[in-house]
Design a protein around this motif. Structure first.
Motif, mmCIF file in Angstrom:
data_model
loop_
_atom_site.group_PDB
_atom_site.id
_atom_site.type_symbol
_atom_site.label_atom_id
_atom_site.label_comp_id
_atom_site.label_asym_id
_atom_site.label_seq_id
_atom_site.Cartn_x
_atom_site.Cartn_y
_atom_site.Cartn_z
ATOM 1 N N ASP A 178 0.823 -1.216 0.000
ATOM 2 C CA ASP A 178 0.000 0.000 0.000
ATOM 3 C C ASP A 178 0.855 1.264 0.000
ATOM 4 N N HIS A 179 2.105 1.143 -0.372
ATOM 5 C CA HIS A 179 3.013 2.287 -0.360
ATOM 6 C C HIS A 179 2.603 3.287 -1.446
ATOM 7 N N TRP A 186 5.674 -0.897 -8.337
ATOM 8 C CA TRP A 186 6.074 -1.614 -9.556
ATOM 9 C C TRP A 186 7.049 -2.737 -9.219
ATOM 10 N N ALA A 187 8.059 -2.384 -8.424
ATOM 11 C CA ALA A 187 9.065 -3.383 -8.058
ATOM 12 C C ALA A 187 8.439 -4.537 -7.285
ATOM 13 N N LEU A 188 7.488 -4.229 -6.416
ATOM 14 C CA LEU A 188 6.833 -5.269 -5.633
ATOM 15 C C LEU A 188 5.970 -6.165 -6.519
ATOM 16 N N ALA A 189 5.231 -5.563 -7.435
ATOM 17 C CA ALA A 189 4.288 -6.315 -8.264
ATOM 18 C C ALA A 189 4.976 -7.340 -9.161
ATOM 19 N N ALA A 190 6.251 -7.138 -9.442
ATOM 20 C CA ALA A 190 6.973 -8.060 -10.323
ATOM 21 C C ALA A 190 7.608 -9.230 -9.586
ATOM 22 N N ARG A 191 7.565 -9.230 -8.255
ATOM 23 C CA ARG A 191 8.218 -10.311 -7.499
ATOM 24 C C ARG A 191 7.411 -11.609 -7.620
ATOM 25 N N ASP A 197 -2.852 -12.886 -1.003
ATOM 26 C CA ASP A 197 -3.568 -11.703 -0.527
ATOM 27 C C ASP A 197 -2.928 -10.412 -1.022
ATOM 28 N N VAL A 198 -1.608 -10.391 -1.130
ATOM 29 C CA VAL A 198 -0.925 -9.204 -1.653
ATOM 30 C C VAL A 198 -1.228 -9.053 -3.138
ATOM 31 N N ALA A 212 -0.191 -3.862 -14.546
ATOM 32 C CA ALA A 212 0.475 -4.458 -15.705
ATOM 33 C C ALA A 212 1.641 -5.334 -15.268
ATOM 34 N N ASP A 213 2.445 -4.858 -14.321
ATOM 35 C CA ASP A 213 3.548 -5.680 -13.825
ATOM 36 C C ASP A 213 3.021 -6.932 -13.137
ATOM 37 N N LEU A 214 1.928 -6.780 -12.400
ATOM 38 C CA LEU A 214 1.334 -7.930 -11.727
ATOM 39 C C LEU A 214 0.791 -8.935 -12.741
ATOM 40 N N ALA A 215 0.222 -8.439 -13.830
ATOM 41 C CA ALA A 215 -0.411 -9.323 -14.810
ATOM 42 C C ALA A 215 0.571 -10.321 -15.411
ATOM 43 N N GLU A 216 1.834 -9.942 -15.519
ATOM 44 C CA GLU A 216 2.842 -10.833 -16.103
ATOM 45 C C GLU A 216 3.503 -11.722 -15.054
#
Length: 456
Positions: A178-179, A186-191, A197-198, A212-216
């Motif tokens: 939630d930052h 962005w960096a978090l979503a790509a991990r 839950d995240v 978009a980063d999460l989608a991949e």
């Protein structure tokens, strides 16, 4: 020599190589070099002697210490995590050898004293924010760097480096879900180690770049994959198509409604033989188009796709190796300009077909560019490519171009054409021999020419 940047004083940097730096005598010599650039280069070398590492870790120039922190061993990285300079901590956070517990401490701040300095407050009176369009030629601060006494921009970069570091523990990074910083999210979503839950929280993030980063991300489950397939943002859907776990039915729907491009998607590349058969007989041409990007298809499926009624499918299958001249000509006859350029890229296209494609009506500019780089292109086909601006440099370097034509192109007004012609193996030896003295004379004239007078 004109155009060469003078080396800093000290040991010439060309003598510094990892193998030589591992020799204790050489490493100690470089560690004491007065030019920081040489010490910085040394700091990036592996397997340095322990006493040299200790010297570099206490170097007066923070750039040297930061370079060491970026590449050093886990033990040394752990020791540098508490360095008073924030730039060193940022480098430690990016080092994948840094112990996970240390990385967690860097982004939470637990167990570490606050940093005392950063590159911004080293040089400027705080509070200071660096203008991204800074006009100073000697300024090397990062765009947007700022410090109000808390070294905020460097600490932000340190957190981002730690989030991008696969060694950082999952439990330490999820607090950034939630930052407010877009770069950190962005960096978090790509991990790939995110808990469900995240992932769900990031999937409803209002900023499409995060989604978009999460989608991949291969970490997301089937429910989120299907939810993101309906995302209103095109980039989210396009990135989702590149997710290796996207269901085939979702993928074919995305291909129909989203511009994905001519690429072999991971999910298609991993399709089982049964799935390949299913895709080949799908009533949805988008599914067949995706499958046609594979270059390892069974011959019977490949040949069935060659007769597909949809031009999009044919454009995907046309470059497939193993197609016959008759099959390629059949595609061109049925769909003309829609497939002619792709047919020209086929590695098995015959010389006769390539010549015929240069005479196709109406002409297609991309065809000439593809033919000019094709290994089967004949002199006749290449001569037809020369009048086309984009194809001319490619044709000039093709070994099938007649030697007399190659020699003529050495005087072409386009330097790219001249360069390609000069490198053409078909250039006559006599012309090459005549060129060498001219090139040497031109180089000597450049060296001896007096410097231009400085403006008054």
């Amino acid at each position: 020599m004109a155009g060469r940047r003078p080396e800093p004083r000290g040991v010439p940097v060309r003598f510094l190589a990892p193998a030589r730096a591992r020799r204790p005598a050489w490493a100690r010599l470089f560690a004491a070099d007065p030019a920081y650039e040489h010490r910085e280069k040394l700091a990036a070398c592996p397997d340095l002697p322990a006493d040299v590492v200790e010297i570099l870790a206490t170097d007066q120039d923070v750039r040297v210490v930061a370079e060491l922190a970026l590449w050093t061993t886990p033990h040394v990285a752990a020791g540098l995590a508490g360095h008073p300079h924030a730039e060193v901590r940022r480098a430690v956070a990016a080092n994948e050898s840094t112990p996970p517990a240390v990385l967690a401490a860097l982004i939470t701040g637990k167990g570490l004293r606050p940093a005392q300095r950063c590159l911004v407050c080293d040089r400027e009176e705080t509070p200071f924010a660096h203008d991204p369009q800074c006009p100073r030629l000697d300024c090397d601060l990062r765009p947007g760097a700022s410090c109000d006494g808390s070294h905020e921009s460097t600490l932000h970069d340190m957190q981002r480096a730690a989030l991008q570091n696969p060694a950082t523990p999952t439990e330490a990074v999820i607090r950034f879900a939630d930052h407010p910083s877009l770069l950190l999210q962005w960096a978090l979503a790509a991990r790939p180690d995110l808990p469900p839950d995240v992932c769900r929280r990031l999937a409803v993030e209002p900023r499409p770049g995060v989604r978009a980063d999460l989608a991949e991300n291969p970490a997301i489950d089937d429910a989120l994959l299907r939810m993101l397939a309906g995302d209103p943002d095109h980039e989210v859907r396009r990135r989702l198509a590149h997710n290796p776990h996207v269901p085939l039915d979702v993928l074919t729907h995305l291909a129909h409604a989203t511009r994905i491009g001519a690429t072999l998607l991971p999910r298609i590349a991993a399709a089982t033989p049964a799935e390949v058969e299913e895709l080949a007989h799908s009533p949805n041409p988008a599914a067949r188009m995706l499958l046609a990007q594979r270059r390892d298809l069974p011959a019977e499926i490949r040949d069935a796709l060659v007769t597909d009624p949809d031009a999009k499918v044919l454009k995907s299958i046309a470059p497939h190796p193993g197609l016959s001249d008759a099959q390629l000509r059949g595609m061109v006859d049925r769909h003309g300009i829609r497939v002619v350029a792709k047919a020209a890229t086929n590695p098995d296209a015959t010389p006769a077909l390539l010549e015929d494609l240069t005479r196709h009506e109406p002409p297609v500019q991309k065809v000439f560019r593809e033919i000019a780089r094709h290994r089967q292109a004949t002199a006749t086909a290449l001569l037809a490519c020369l009048p086309v601006q984009q194809a001319r440099p490619l044709a000039a370097g093709h070994p099938a171009l007649p030697p007399t034509v190659v020699a003529e192109l050495l005087t072409d007004p386009d330097w790219q054409v001249v360069e390609a012609a000069a490198a053409n193996p078909s250039l006559p030896r006599s012309v090459m021999s005549a060129l060498v003295p001219q090139l040497r004379f031109a180089e000597a004239a450049t060296r001896l020419a007096p410097p231009e007078p400085s403006p008054a």
